[in-house]
Design a protein around this motif. Structure first.
Motif: not given
Length: 181
Positions: A7-8, A11, A14-15, A18
């Protein structure tokens, strides 16, 4: 690896993606400002050429109006100098603000010259003069449209820079607000 570690990593990815996408979007909008200014700059250059021809034609015809001609020449020189500065960074606020002021001064000087020409009936026989004036009016309309496109590009860029979460990225990379004309 545990599900928490996945999950880390997810994320973080994803960041990262983005951030890359947001940076590319802001750069694309900033390049749009440069492209829009290039179109505007063409019309500024054409206006300078036409004003020089007009002044060359009018100097011998109206020898008592040298102050009006000098005001237009000075405004034109200032506009061209500032346009050169804006070409380097059309998204920078200070040079664009100076160019906006110079354009206003130029518009006032050109309006004074046009009203002066309207008051001299003896100039109506010079067809070349009126052809130049018509061409100058056309270039002014085109410049006005190009200015509107530039201002729209600036608005889109400023909107993107101020939206959350892109605002965080903008402050990290030094993307500041642009100024319209």
């Amino acid at each position: 690896m545990s599900s928490l570690a996945w999950l880390g990593w997810g994320l973080a990815a994803l960041v990262l993606f983005w951030g890359i996408g947001a940076y590319n979007r802001v750069m694309s909008l900033r390049n749009g400002i440069a492209s829009a200014f290039a179109q505007l700059d063409l019309h500024l250059t054409e206006r300078a050429r036409l004003c020089a021809k007009l002044l060359e034609l009018l100097r011998p015809l109206l020898p008592n109006e040298q102050a009006t001609f000098a005001a237009l020449e000075n405004a034109q020189a200032e506009t061209q100098t500032l346009a050169l500065a804006v070409r380097a960074k059309p998204y920078a606020s200070d040079p664009v603000a100076s160019l906006a002021v110079a354009n206003a001064v130029h518009a006032a000087a050109l309006t004074r010259l046009m009203s002066l020409l309207d008051h001299h009936a003896e100039l109506r026989e010079h067809i070349e003069l009126y052809e130049l004036m018509d061409e100058l009016k056309l270039v002014e309309r085109q410049r006005s449209f190009a200015r509107q496109l530039f201002n729209q590009a600036v608005g889109l860029y400023n909107q993107a820079v101020t939206q959350f979460p892109t605002r965080i990225l903008a402050s990290l990379y030094g993307f500041g607000d642009a100024r319209s004309l």
